[in-house]
Design an enzyme around this catalytic site. Structure first.
Site, PDB file in Angstrom:
ATOM      1  N   LYS A   1       3.439  10.050 -24.481  1.00 40.48           N
ATOM      2  CA  LYS A   1       3.421   8.738 -24.283  1.00 40.48           C
ATOM      3  C   LYS A   1       3.069   8.209 -25.569  1.00 40.48           C
ATOM      4  O   LYS A   1       1.941   8.578 -26.387  1.00 40.48           O
ATOM      5  CB  LYS A   1       2.257   8.237 -23.253  1.00 40.48           C
ATOM      6  CG  LYS A   1       2.621   7.177 -22.634  1.00 40.48           C
ATOM      7  CD  LYS A   1       1.568   7.198 -21.548  1.00 40.48           C
ATOM      8  CE  LYS A   1       1.512   5.702 -20.625  1.00 40.48           C
ATOM      9  NZ  LYS A   1       0.609   5.745 -19.533  1.00 40.48           N
TER      10      LYS A   1
HETATM   11  C1  E4P Z   1       1.058   3.156 -17.509  1.00 39.55           C
HETATM   12  O1  E4P Z   1       1.554   4.110 -17.959  1.00 39.55           O
HETATM   13  C2  E4P Z   1      -0.150   2.672 -17.552  1.00 39.55           C
HETATM   14  O2  E4P Z   1      -1.230   3.930 -17.724  1.00 39.55           O
HETATM   15  C3  E4P Z   1      -0.977   1.724 -16.852  1.00 39.55           C
HETATM   16  O3  E4P Z   1       0.014   1.216 -15.710  1.00 39.55           O
HETATM   17  C4  E4P Z   1      -1.755   0.719 -17.447  1.00 39.55           C
HETATM   18  O4  E4P Z   1      -2.146  -0.220 -16.271  1.00 39.55           O
HETATM   19  P1  E4P Z   1      -3.534  -0.823 -16.366  1.00 39.55           P
HETATM   20  O5  E4P Z   1      -3.003  -2.176 -16.881  1.00 39.55           O
HETATM   21  O6  E4P Z   1      -3.938  -1.096 -14.914  1.00 39.55           O
HETATM   22  O7  E4P Z   1      -4.588  -0.457 -17.219  1.00 39.55           O
END
Ligand code: E4P
Length: 297
Positions: A119
């Protein structure tokens, strides 16, 4: 405004051109995938064993929340998740910032399991280091594509970022629809709870005219429109990078993402549990069980 009717032939064709995720005989072999947005194996394991999810996304915040206090602990935690999920994908986020350090860390994470997806934040580098190269993430994605390492371009908030990441070779892009909805709910209408699908049921006079209000009503649906826009652009240009809808706040946003044509929806475990517990499903079950009592014993 978010328009579910926009799910047209180009998007259907795109879905069919992506690899089937299950046996062709399965009725949902070309359906979108559901992932768990969690780094807590205690949340992930029951969902995976029940066949509800077939992938996982993690990030540094989720790792910290799951108890990792060092890089060694984080790696051990990620290795357990990769092993459990194999061969299904698990997104592991880079924590290094410079190009060389990020590439080295990506190789280290990719070595933890063949199902690792790296990522990479698509941008924001100058927000944490004013002298940083704004294109660091895109360059890392490009280099990893050349190495044959799958990537998930994260922190995507507009269609151009998504397109650039795809151009760099990202396997998937992660638009954060919930954070968009939170931001708009906070700034446009301080009186309303952020991203809550119940607005429509509880305050119809404010959020009239649509049943698709998971992001807080017609004025707050930019998160859903963002995902729909990316899917539409990718469909029109036959871009095979998958669209992974992230930052989900409620079950209705999951439904919206399915209508928007998302390839993957990553959902926190607590919200997945909420999908099973719709209030009308609960009432229906109570009535069926009460009536079924005459058949027992
Ligand atoms: C996605 O891969 C992220 O880890 C996640 O959805 C971020 O979400 P949040 O806005 O709840 O932190």
């Amino acid at each position: 405004m978010f328009d579910p009717a926009a799910f047209g032939p180009a998007i259907q064709q795109r879905r069919r051109s992506l690899p089937a995720i299950r046996d062709q005989r399965h009725p949902a072999s070309h359906g979108p995938r559901l992932f768990a947005d969690s780094a807590d194996i205690h949340d992930i394991e029951p969902l995976y064993r029940a066949g509800i999810i077939n992938g996982v996304t993690t990030n540094p915040t989720l790792m910290k929340r799951a108890g990792a206090n060092s890089w060694a602990q984080a790696k051990a935690m990620l290795t357990d998740i990769l092993t459990l999920l194999a061969p299904n994908p698990v997104s592991l986020e880079l924590t290094e910032l410079g190009y060389d350090a990020m590439l080295a860390q990506a190789r280290e994470l990719a070595a933890l399991g063949s199902n690792a997806v790296i990522k990479v934040p698509v941008g924001g580098y100058r927000a944490v280091d004013a002298k940083a190269d704004p294109f660091t993430g895109l360059k890392v994605i490009r280099a990893l594509w050349e190495l044959g390492i799958h990537t998930n371009a994260t922190l995507v908030f507009n269609t151009t970022q998504a397109f650039w990441a795809a151009n760099a070779g990202a396997s998937c892009v992660s638009p954060f629809l919930g954070r968009v909805a939170d931001y708009l709910a906070k700034h446009d209408d301080a009186g309303g709870p952020p991203g809550n699908s119940l607005y429509q049921a509880t305050e119809p006079q404010r959020y009239h005219n649509t049943e698709y209000v998971a992001c807080g009503g017609p004025r707050h649906d930019a998160g859903s429109r963002l995902v729909q826009e990316i899917v539409t652009v990718f469909a029109h240009y036959d871009i095979r990078t998958e669209v992974l809808a992230a930052s989900i706040r409620n079950p209705a946003q999951v439904s919206e993402m399915l209508l928007a044509g998302a390839d993957i929806v990553t959902v926190p475990a607590a919200i997945l549990a909420g999908v099973a517990d719709h209030p009308l499903t609960d009432l229906g079950m109570q009535a069926f069980c009460a009536d079924a009592a005459v058949f027992t014993g």
